[in-house]
Design an enzyme around this catalytic site. Structure first.
Site, short mmCIF file in Angstrom:
data_model
loop_
_atom_site.label_atom_id
_atom_site.label_comp_id
_atom_site.label_asym_id
_atom_site.label_seq_id
_atom_site.Cartn_x
_atom_site.Cartn_y
_atom_site.Cartn_z
N LYS A 168 10.07 0.33 9.74
CA LYS A 168 10.07 1.17 8.46
C LYS A 168 10.02 2.56 9.18
O LYS A 168 9.14 3.39 9.01
CB LYS A 168 9.03 1.04 7.51
CG LYS A 168 9.26 1.81 6.19
CD LYS A 168 8.22 1.71 5.09
CE LYS A 168 8.52 2.48 3.97
NZ LYS A 168 9.82 2.26 3.25
N ASP A 172 2.98 0.98 2.79
CA ASP A 172 3.92 0.15 3.07
C ASP A 172 3.89 -0.36 4.38
O ASP A 172 4.37 -1.33 4.77
CB ASP A 172 5.23 0.76 2.50
CG ASP A 172 5.38 0.74 0.98
OD1 ASP A 172 4.52 0.30 0.26
OD2 ASP A 172 6.52 1.31 0.51
#
Length: 221
Positions: free
Chosen positions: A37, A52
Site C-alpha cells: 500500500k 490500513d
C-alpha cells in the site's frame, strides 16, 4: 509479474476489509503473496493497529516492525485527506513517477503482488496522478470494490467506464442497506458485460479465491 491493484468506487466502502479477508483465505490455503500500500493518508502512529497498513500486514502475516511498515507503505501522511492534499499539508513531494518506480522495484517475481490504492479509482494518489494513472503505469489487473448503497450502480459503472470495462468487481454488502445486492450485481452485469461481478460473503471469503487465482494465473502467463 503483473500485479493486482485493489481500488474502489470511493472511500469507506470496505475495500481494505474485503482485501484482508481474501488475503487470510489465500494464506490459509498455504500460499504466499506480497502486499503493498504505497501511499496512505490518515496514518496516525499513535493508533497503528487501526491503520490500513497494519491491518494488511497482519492479514498477510508480515513482520510488524518499522522496517516492515516502510516496506509496505513508504509514503505515510497524518491528515485524513486525499494523498496529494495530505502531502501538501506536510510540505512533502508526492510525484507519480516516484510511486511507479517504487512499486516496480517491489513487485515480486516469485509470488502474486497485491497493491492497494488510496481512495477511489479517480482519487488523486499523487500531485500529478490518479489511482487510475498508477494502475495503467503498472499495467496492473484492477479489482474494483463497490458498496451496496443507493447510487452504487452509477458509481460502479462510471468506474468501469474509465477502466475500459475489463475488471474484476467485488460488491461489498452493507447490513443496513435497503438495496438488494443480487439485483445490484445483475444490473451492473447487464451494462458491463466484460466485467466479472462478484458478491463478497464475509462468512466465505474463500469463495472469491477462484477470481484471485484466475487473475494470478493471468499474471504468470
Amino acid at each position: 509479474m503483473r500485479p493486482l491493484f485493489f481500488t474502489g468506487t470511493g472511500t469507506d466502502i470496505g475495500k481494505t476489509h474485503v482485501l484482508c479477508e481474501i488475503i487470510r483465505a489465500w494464506r490459509a490455503s498455504g500460499r504466499s503473496m506480497r502486499v503493498l500500500k504505497p501511499v496512505i493518508s490518515g496514518f496516525d502512529p499513535s493508533a497503528l493497529n487501526e491503520t490500513d497498513t497494519i491491518r494488511l500486514m497482519r492479514a498477510n502475516e508480515d513482520a510488524l516492525t518499522g522496517e516492515g511498515v516502510q516496506a509496505v507503505s513508504p509514503w505515510r501522511f497524518r491528515a485524513p485527506l486525499s494523498p496529494d492534499l495530505a502531502a501538501r499539508k506536510e510540505r512533502r513531494e508526492l510525484a507519480l513517477d516516484k510511486i511507479v518506480s517504487w512499486c516496480l522495484d517491489h513487485i515480486s517475481r516469485d509470488m502474486p503482488t497485491v497493491i492497494e490504492g488510496a481512495g477511489g479509482v479517480m482519487s488523486p494518489i499523487a500531485s500529478d496522478g490518479l489511482n487510475l494513472d498508477l494502475i495503467r503505469e503498472l499495467d496492473a489487473h484492477p479489482v474494483l470494490v463497490a458498496g451496496s448503497y443507493l447510487g452504487t450502480i452509477s458509481h460502479t459503472l462510471t468506474a468501469l467506464r474509465v477502466l475500459d470495462g475489463r475488471c474484476s468487481v467485488i460488491l461489498n454488502d452493507h447490513p443496513e442497506s435497503d438495496t438488494p445486492i443480487a439485483e445490484t450485481a445483475r444490473t451492473i452485469s447487464r451494462f458491463a458485460p466484460r466485467a466479472d461481478i462478484r458478491v463478497f460473503d464475509p462468512a466465505a471469503p474463500e469463495a472469491l479465491l477462484d477470481l484471485f487465482e484466475r487473475a494470478a494465473e493471468t499474471l504468470l502467463d
